[in-house]
Each structure stands twice: as C-alpha cells, then as structure tokens.
Design an enzyme around this catalytic site. Structure first.
Site, short mmCIF file in Angstrom:
data_model
loop_
_atom_site.label_atom_id
_atom_site.label_comp_id
_atom_site.label_asym_id
_atom_site.label_seq_id
_atom_site.Cartn_x
_atom_site.Cartn_y
_atom_site.Cartn_z
N PHE A 1 -15.98 -36.09 -76.80
CA PHE A 1 -15.03 -35.46 -75.89
C PHE A 1 -15.20 -35.87 -74.43
O PHE A 1 -14.43 -35.45 -73.58
CB PHE A 1 -15.10 -33.93 -75.99
N GLU B 1 -19.92 -34.00 -80.49
CA GLU B 1 -20.42 -33.06 -81.49
C GLU B 1 -20.57 -33.77 -82.83
O GLU B 1 -19.76 -34.64 -83.18
CB GLU B 1 -19.44 -31.89 -81.68
N ARG C 1 -28.80 -31.52 -77.56
CA ARG C 1 -28.52 -30.83 -76.30
C ARG C 1 -29.81 -30.49 -75.55
O ARG C 1 -29.79 -30.30 -74.33
CB ARG C 1 -27.70 -29.57 -76.54
N LYS D 1 -12.61 -26.63 -80.03
CA LYS D 1 -14.05 -26.38 -79.92
C LYS D 1 -14.66 -26.44 -81.32
O LYS D 1 -14.46 -25.54 -82.13
CB LYS D 1 -14.34 -25.03 -79.27
#
Length: 502
Positions: free
Chosen positions: A293, A260, A231, A211
């Site tokens: 991801f 990210e 986001r 993460k």
C-alpha cells in the site's frame, strides 16, 4: 565514564513519573559522556545493548553472586567489551569461560551496578527511559530539534547511533541520515476513527483503502538482495520465500515497500491463522500472499516526504495491481463508505483513510492516517489477571486492561474483562501470565506489561473507578496481538475519544 554514573541516571529516571525530569536527567548524563561512549551509554539506558541478546540467562547470571565491590570502578567501555566477549563465546569450554568472565565483572561491580547488569542482560531494564524519552533527552543535550532526532532514529533504526551523531555533528549530521534500502524503518501508524465520515472530515481528500487483517511487512530490495521485516523490525525473510521472489521480480534496482501478508483464497484467513503460518520458520509460506500500500523508496529516490498521492503513483508504476491494496482517492463520504462496504463484503476488517498530501511519518501515530472498523476495537495491555472460579477454576481469567498514558509513558487501567476467552486461550494465557508474574494482590496475579490484546467494546463511559476517568463497556477479547509491542497500544486519549458525544 563509570558505569555507576549510568546506573545513577537510570535510578533517577525510574524514581520519577515526570517526563520532563526524566529527560533532564538523561540529557545531563549525555552531556558528560565521552564522545566514544555516547552510543553505548544510550543503548544501556534504553535497555538495548548494541550486541543484542548474548545468550545469558538466569542460570549463567548466578556467577554474579558473591561479595559486591565497595566502590565503583567498572567503566561503560569495560562492560561493553565484556558483553562483546560473552556474545562471541562458542564451542567446548565456553560455559566455563562465560562463568569466569561474569565472576570477574560481578566481583568488580557494586550491588547497584550488579542489579543493573542483571536486568540489562536479561532485557528487563524497565526504569522509564523509553526510546521516546531518550530521543527527547538527546535533543536537549545536543541542542537540536526533537523531530530531527526522532526521524534520524527511525530511518537508521538505531537511536544510540543517532544520539552519537546528534552530539557530535548536530542538526547537519542528523539531516544527512536518509532511508537506506535493507535497513528497516519504523512503520507509520494510524489513529482510530469511528466512521469514514469522521476520518474524511479530519483529513479531507484521502486515499480510502481496504484494511487487511494480516501481518505488516516492510519489503526492501537492493539489486538482487531482498529483505523482509515485521512491524517490530524483525527479519522475516526466510519465512516468506514467495514474497521474496515477488519483490525480486519487480522492474526496479532498489525499492522499499510497506504492505501486508495475508492468508486465504476467496476469503481471507482469520488473523490468528495468518499469524500461525507467518510465525513458522520452515520456509514454507504456501497460502500466504503479499499486498502493498505504500512505496517509501524507488531506485535511489527517497519518497518519505513526498505526498501520498505521489507515492501511490510510484507504487502503481512497479507493483502489479494484483499485489496492491484496493484504494479510492476521494473526499466524498458516500464514496468512502462504498469502499468500506466493499472491503467488508470481501471479508476484510474495514478501511484506512489517509490524507492525500500526507508524508510517510516513520514511527508516528499522527492524524494523517485513520483506521475505520465497524466494531470499536482497542489494542490494550494486560496488567494483571484474576484466578477464575467455577468452570474456570485453575485458570487466570479476568484481565486487568491498561491503555498508554497520553504522553506514551506508562499505562492507565481502563477496565477488566473475562469475556471472549476460549478454553484454549485460557490455558495459553495462564501459562503466559505466570511466566511474567511480578507479584500478587489478593486473587490477582500482577504481570510484566508485555502482552497486547485486541478487545471489542460497545463503547466507553465516564467512571471514577479507574484513574483514566473512563471505563470500557462490554469489553470482550478478540485476540492477542503478538505482532504488537506495548508501545503500539492505544492511548487513553483514544479510549476517551469513544465517549458518547466526542
């Protein structure tokens, strides 16, 4: 349709806390709305005109002052057209034309309509018709399944459009809405787990992934055109030229990736440092890198409903390993814990545990994804702040913190904290709170619930002091989250899940 009908529905929604009553009132209005005004009415009720912000502030809205109309005559279509004109005004003489237009509209509006218009144009319409409530109202009015409406809104990025399609074409029209490259979709969100073992017990065989504590970015490519979205679905393309170049080099015709952006070299930057660079509009993103991801679309094929394992395989086909977030497919808690240890050793904040067979549920915070961090953290909303004393005299210090209600509608106070605040943060938040002030209660300044703050806690305890029945133990501020909206804060259920024995 008269604007007064929309205003009345808005007032009815704002006057009740019952979600079912809100939904029923909005659905009844949508059923009466003419087909060509359904999208506009929906946009007005969620406080988001289709034109977006049109450059009208408090000073310009002073033109609405004057005697109010005794009877309603303004229509939804007329107001929509007026907002169109306001947005198009440019150049010499535009201020005078804007004033004249607002005076005309204001003179034809009743007092209730005028108040509604002011709040609508300022982006401050908070009567309770949140998008989730409105989506349920659309489903009720059209007689279609709620998940279809929500999915269509997420994929199109346009709830008013989904409303118009649902009411005109029903489930068949909604089902035809697909993910389209260059049109952002709401990101899938994660629940919180206290350990890898707990997460794997819920999700079974899973992808355990590092993460990264960065800025979430959705990358879209169609041919040579590349767009990047935050986001919150804001366009970040111009800020990240190196990421654009990376996506353009991929051996694909079209693709949508979730990932990210993070700063740092051998060790990752602190979140606030990444966000400081990410927020610059200079077009210089030196020091920032992208790691992906998930793959939501590839060369004309929509992958949202495919299992995660298939999406990860497609991701590996086209994105180099150096730009993929490390992950391990396992149902073994010891192996999952080893991934967590490796992520922490590399300077990251924990892991994500994602069920191997799970689809990508755009806009949902379900049980398929869990975030695991060694320190309990919660994203909560600032409701108020108290004036400090002693060394903190003149600063707003002690924060009143709220979690989202179980149904996502409203906020529930769960505690206070003044810990973890630096002088710089105290200075910033005092200015930010005063700009959002809605009233005073003794030494507390009440604020619009807009700012999300990440707090670390030692745990949660049962308490009768707060309406949620729980209180935070040793809460301290880690950082503010400008990348998150209040709708993305943790729920009271997530707070209660930290109770001992849960």
């Amino acid at each position: 349709m008269l604007l007064a009908e929309v205003v009345a529905a808005s007032a009815e929604v704002g006057a009740t806390r019952a979600r079912s009553a809100k939904v029923a009132a909005l659905a009844e209005l949508l059923r009466r709305c003419p087909p060509d005004e359904r999208s506009t009415a929906t946009a007005f009720l969620i406080g988001a005109p289709r034109q977006g912000k049109v450059g009208v502030g408090w000073a310009a809205l002073g033109a609405l002052d004057g005697p109010a109309a005794p009877e309603p005559t303004l229509t939804v279509a007329e107001v929509d057209s007026a907002i169109d004109t306001l947005g198009a005004l440019r150049g010499p003489g535009s201020a005078a034309r804007r004033t004249a237009l607002l005076q005309d509209v204001g003179g034809r509006a009743t007092a209730e309509e005028r108040e509604f218009l002011v709040r609508l144009l300022l982006g401050d319409l908070r009567q309770g018709a949140l998008e989730g409530v409105m989506a349920d109202a659309v489903a009720m009015a059209a007689g279609v399944a709620r998940p279809l409406v929500r999915r269509a809104a997420m994929l199109s990025g346009d709830l008013p459009l989904a409303a118009a399609i649902a009411l005109a074409e029903g489930e068949a029209g909604l089902a035809a809405i697909e993910l389209r490259p260059l049109t952002p979709v709401q990101p899938m969100l994660a629940a919180t787990a206290t350990s890898v073992e707990e997460a794997l017990a819920t999700s079974g065989r899973s992808s355990v992934e590092w993460k990264l504590d960065g800025a979430r970015v959705q990358a879209h490519r169609l041919g040579d055109e590349v767009l990047l979205f935050t986001r919150s679905l804001n366009d970040a393309t111009a800020r990240l030229p190196s990421v654009v170049a990376l996506v353009r080099r991929l051996p694909v015709r079209s693709i949508v990736l979730d990932g990210e952006v993070l700063g740092g070299g051998d060790r990752p930057d602190a979140f606030q440092d990444t966000m400081s660079r990410f927020s610059q509009h200079s077009g210089d993103d030196a020091g920032l890198g992208a790691w992906f991801f998930d793959c939501l679309h590839l060369d004309g094929e929509d992958l949202l409903d495919r299992p995660l394992t298939e999406r990860l395989a497609r991701l590996a086909e086209v994105v180099p390993a150096a730009h993929r977030i490390p992950s391990t497919l396992t149902d073994d808690p010891a192996e999952g814990r080893a991934v967590l240890d490796a992520a922490l050793a590399a300077g990251h904040e924990g892991v994500m545990v994602k069920a191997a067979g799970s689809p990508y549920e755009a806009g949902r915070r379900g049980s398929a994804w869990h975030k695991v961090k060694p320190v309990h953290t919660l994203d909560v909303v600032v409701l108020a702040a108290e004036w400090g004393y002693g060394r903190r005299q003149g600063w707003l210090s002690n924060l009143h913190l709220g979690a989202r209600a179980s149904d996502g509608d409203g906020l529930v106070m769960v505690g206070k904290t003044f810990k973890g605040l630096t002088d710089a943060l105290l200075t910033w938040q005092t200015e930010a709170f005063l700009a959002r002030e809605t009233g005073r209660d003794g030494i507390a300044v009440l604020v619009r619930p807009e700012l999300v703050v990440e707090i670390a806690v030692d745990g949660v305890q049962v308490s009768t002091r707060y309406p949620g029945g729980v209180a935070l133990r040793f809460a301290r501020v880690r950082r503010y989250r400008p990348d998150k909206s209040p709708a993305e804060a943790d729920t009271i259920d997530a707070v209660r899940a930290l109770l001992p024995g849960r």
